[in-house]
Enzyme design. Structure first.
Site, PDB file in Angstrom:
ATOM      1  N   GLU A 156       0.849  -1.194   0.000  1.00 43.35           N
ATOM      2  CA  GLU A 156       0.000   0.000   0.000  1.00 43.35           C
ATOM      3  C   GLU A 156       0.890   1.251   0.000  1.00 43.35           C
ATOM      4  O   GLU A 156       1.910   1.294   0.675  1.00 43.35           O
ATOM      5  CB  GLU A 156      -0.868  -0.021   1.257  1.00 43.35           C
ATOM      6  CG  GLU A 156      -1.781   1.188   1.424  1.00 43.35           C
ATOM      7  CD  GLU A 156      -2.562   1.148   2.734  1.00 43.35           C
ATOM      8  OE1 GLU A 156      -3.611   1.784   2.804  1.00 43.35           O
ATOM      9  OE2 GLU A 156      -2.097   0.483   3.691  1.00 43.35           O
TER      10      GLU A 156
ATOM     11  N   LYS B  32      -9.738   2.433  -2.003  1.00 48.49           N
ATOM     12  CA  LYS B  32      -9.907   1.843  -0.676  1.00 48.49           C
ATOM     13  C   LYS B  32     -11.244   2.253  -0.066  1.00 48.49           C
ATOM     14  O   LYS B  32     -11.550   3.436   0.068  1.00 48.49           O
ATOM     15  CB  LYS B  32      -8.751   2.278   0.220  1.00 48.49           C
ATOM     16  CG  LYS B  32      -8.700   1.609   1.581  1.00 48.49           C
ATOM     17  CD  LYS B  32      -7.463   2.102   2.333  1.00 48.49           C
ATOM     18  CE  LYS B  32      -7.324   1.462   3.702  1.00 48.49           C
ATOM     19  NZ  LYS B  32      -6.121   1.977   4.403  1.00 48.49           N
TER      20      LYS B  32
ATOM     21  N   CYS C 242      -5.389  -3.105   2.748  1.00 49.68           N
ATOM     22  CA  CYS C 242      -5.076  -3.022   4.170  1.00 49.68           C
ATOM     23  C   CYS C 242      -6.288  -3.197   5.087  1.00 49.68           C
ATOM     24  O   CYS C 242      -6.748  -4.312   5.304  1.00 49.68           O
ATOM     25  CB  CYS C 242      -4.346  -1.706   4.440  1.00 49.68           C
ATOM     26  SG  CYS C 242      -3.338  -1.728   5.963  1.00 49.68           S
TER      27      CYS C 242
END
Length: 252
Positions: free
Chosen positions: A39, A106, A140
């Site tokens: 990331e 995300k 994540c």
């Protein structure tokens, strides 16, 4: 499919240095179909993106991903902090192949670290089709939310690729959640974390590949390194056909 984990020690806000490190790791593991970076792999996890985010239309990092994919006839993925044409900041997970550039924004922004104050969350899943493999992109913190990866999606992808900056203070959840997402969705999972330190956290890495039973196929340590594994999707089809877990799942 041959997949290579690129577990890098990210130098803060230095795309040129981080691109060089990625190139060195790639050169040590030639001929992969897919290379996976962490990331925000060119900057570190910057919750205040104003000084580090690249303009998407002029991103040196994204251009390098495209040039490398074309030159090596492969795909690369990893997230970047970018400012898009609408003026919003996105933690954008790119999947770049020689033929196209796909992305996933995300969805679960890390509110504990105030990522939500400056970044705009994505609202759509992204499943990429690449060399006959269907790949779900996650980033994540998304790992902690199983519904996002399952309902309405289970069975429509064969591989989860999750890129991360997951700190060592929460290493045990990283170990369990990566394997849990693979088991419950009966798929392979590739999780690539960073190593090293920034001003906020230390990172232990442990990037991995696991199969639909949660068995570890490749595992990195706590240093910068690359690891390569071959994934057998014909075996996955046989497993799903024999043990039909996904057919018994709950549906919204």
């Amino acid at each position: 499919m041959i997949v290579t984990l690129l577990q890098t020690d990210i130098k803060w806000a230095d795309p040129a240095e981080n691109i060089l490190r990625a190139e060195q790791l790639i050169s040590s593991q030639p001929a992969s179909d897919l290379y996976v970076l962490p990331e925000m792999w060119t900057t570190g996890f910057a919750t205040k993106p104003m000084d580090v985010a690249e303009e998407e239309d002029h991103s040196v990092s994204l251009k390098w991903m495209r040039d490398t994919a074309s030159r090596l006839d492969c795909a690369l993925c990893g997230s970047l902090a970018v400012r898009t044409a609408d003026g919003k900041y996105r933690n954008r997970h790119y999947f770049v192949s020689p033929d196209e550039t796909c992305f996933y924004d995300k969805h679960h922004l890390f509110t504990y670290g105030h990522e939500d104050r400056y970044f705009t969350a994505g609202q759509q899943h992204t499943v990429v089709s690449y060399r006959d493999v269907r790949i779900l992109l996650l980033t994540c913190y998304d790992l902690r939310f199983p519904l996002w990866a399952r309902y309405g999606l289970a069975g429509t992808y064969d591989l989860i690729v999750c890129v991360a900056n997951w700190p060592d203070s929460r290493q045990l959840p990283w170990r369990y959640l990566t394997r849990a997402r693979a088991i419950e969705n009966q798929c392979y999972l590739v999780g690539v974390n960073r190593v090293g330190s920034d001003v906020y956290c230390n990172y232990q890495g442990e990037s991995l590949v696991c199969d639909s039973n949660g068995e570890t196929l490749a595992l990195c340590g706590a240093e910068e390194e690359a690891k390569t594994v071959t994934l057998d999707f014909e075996a996955l089809v046989k497993t799903r056909g024999r043990f039909r877990v996904l057919e018994d799942r709950d549906r919204l």
